[in-house]
Write an enzyme that holds these catalytic residues in place. Sequence first.
Site, PDB file in Angstrom:
ATOM      1  N   ASP A 242      14.896 106.102  79.017  1.00  0.00           N
ATOM      2  CA  ASP A 242      15.851 105.017  78.826  1.00  0.00           C
ATOM      3  C   ASP A 242      17.038 105.533  78.025  1.00  0.00           C
ATOM      4  O   ASP A 242      16.943 106.533  77.310  1.00  0.00           O
ATOM      5  CB  ASP A 242      15.209 103.811  78.143  1.00  0.00           C
ATOM      6  CG  ASP A 242      14.190 104.187  77.075  1.00  0.00           C
ATOM      7  OD1 ASP A 242      14.191 105.344  76.612  1.00  0.00           O
ATOM      8  OD2 ASP A 242      13.383 103.325  76.697  1.00  0.00           O
TER       9      ASP A 242
ATOM     10  N   GLU B 114      16.178  97.765  76.760  1.00  0.00           N
ATOM     11  CA  GLU B 114      15.992  96.778  75.702  1.00  0.00           C
ATOM     12  C   GLU B 114      16.207  95.354  76.202  1.00  0.00           C
ATOM     13  O   GLU B 114      15.657  94.404  75.647  1.00  0.00           O
ATOM     14  CB  GLU B 114      16.939  97.072  74.530  1.00  0.00           C
ATOM     15  CG  GLU B 114      16.696  98.398  73.827  1.00  0.00           C
ATOM     16  CD  GLU B 114      15.391  98.436  73.057  1.00  0.00           C
ATOM     17  OE1 GLU B 114      14.720  97.389  72.957  1.00  0.00           O
ATOM     18  OE2 GLU B 114      15.028  99.513  72.559  1.00  0.00           O
TER      19      GLU B 114
END
EC number: 3.5.1.47
Length: 383
Positions: free
Chosen positions: A72, A131
């Site tokens: 990520d 997120e």
Amino acid sequence: MKEADLITLRRQLHQIPELALQEKETHALLLKTIQGLPQTYLTIRTLPDLPTALLVKVQGRDPQRTIGYRTDIDALPVTEKTGLPFASKHSGIAHACGHDIHMTVALGILSYFAEHQPKDNLIFFFQPAEESKNGGKLAYDMGAFTGDWHIDEFYGLHDRPDLPAGTISTRLGTLFAGTTEINVDLIGKSGHAALPQNANDMIVAAASFISQIQTVVARNVGPTDSAVITFGLMRAGTIRNVIAGRAHLEGTLRGFTQQQIDFLQQRIRDIGQGIAASFNCQVKVALNQGGYYPVENNDKLTKDFIQVMKDDPDVTFVDTKPVMTGEDFGYLLNKIPGTMFWLGVNDPDSQLHAADFSPDEAALVPGVTAVVHFLEHRMLEKV
């Protein structure tokens, strides 16, 4: 890449944290770094509908499968308080979850295989919006992993502050919980505090709703299982002597299996209907899970991963329990078998998402070498 190169790169990434789907500087630095690697075996791909995402394919010399590795790339709306000389340059945004570490390890692995052609194909996925915004789901649903970019098995890591730097840890079954956002609106009738019979008090209704929800885990989840339902926000009323005609609640549901989460979601809806009937009001329940499925490791692949880590004399491997935090890699592992694991980063006095979180860069080289070792082993296994 040498350790000094990894540290320099990590610090560059750390200084330019960006929120979900806004990772333009990060994307540019990743692309520049990857374009600086030997290109003989590499194919770089961007996604027009997900412009901050990046995919890199390493062509295998005798491929039997395609192995994916995901990192990520987004950051958090946190004001950094580490005091580091390379702290965030972006006000109110920080890599407080260690995605700068994740990216650096991925680039280290990629740089190795750019110079040492792997046996099988490898695809590296630099994923935006972990997120929030469901970046993994967005990429999958738009067909990022189809055709020549099909992935047979997927791997990824998350840094962990309470483990010594470079330690590897994972488990069979669920590693991270699945999460669901809960939004509830209760609509009744406001009125004078002295005349409750002429109003419909939504503070009382909301309190009853929350109280009943707390019985769900206690009485609908087995004592050896785990789940959490927490409400962290309640808004209702304007002044002490006016009965609130509306209330708004926000909370989170977390569980270790999708079957359990589906059941608990329905119980929340059922209780909402019961409150509506009991208080003669409207109750609107909105549940949003998106791509935040439980991270459920594939048994066969994870057994192999654990054994390789335990057999590697340069790796410290420890067992772990599942955690109630969420990770959107769960959506991809729901579609493609694979394994997620922890990489220790030795910051035991802090925690993920904290403003002072400062992972130890000594984890970078062990993280890269452990994954390279595993992937080379994995590529020797027959399909």
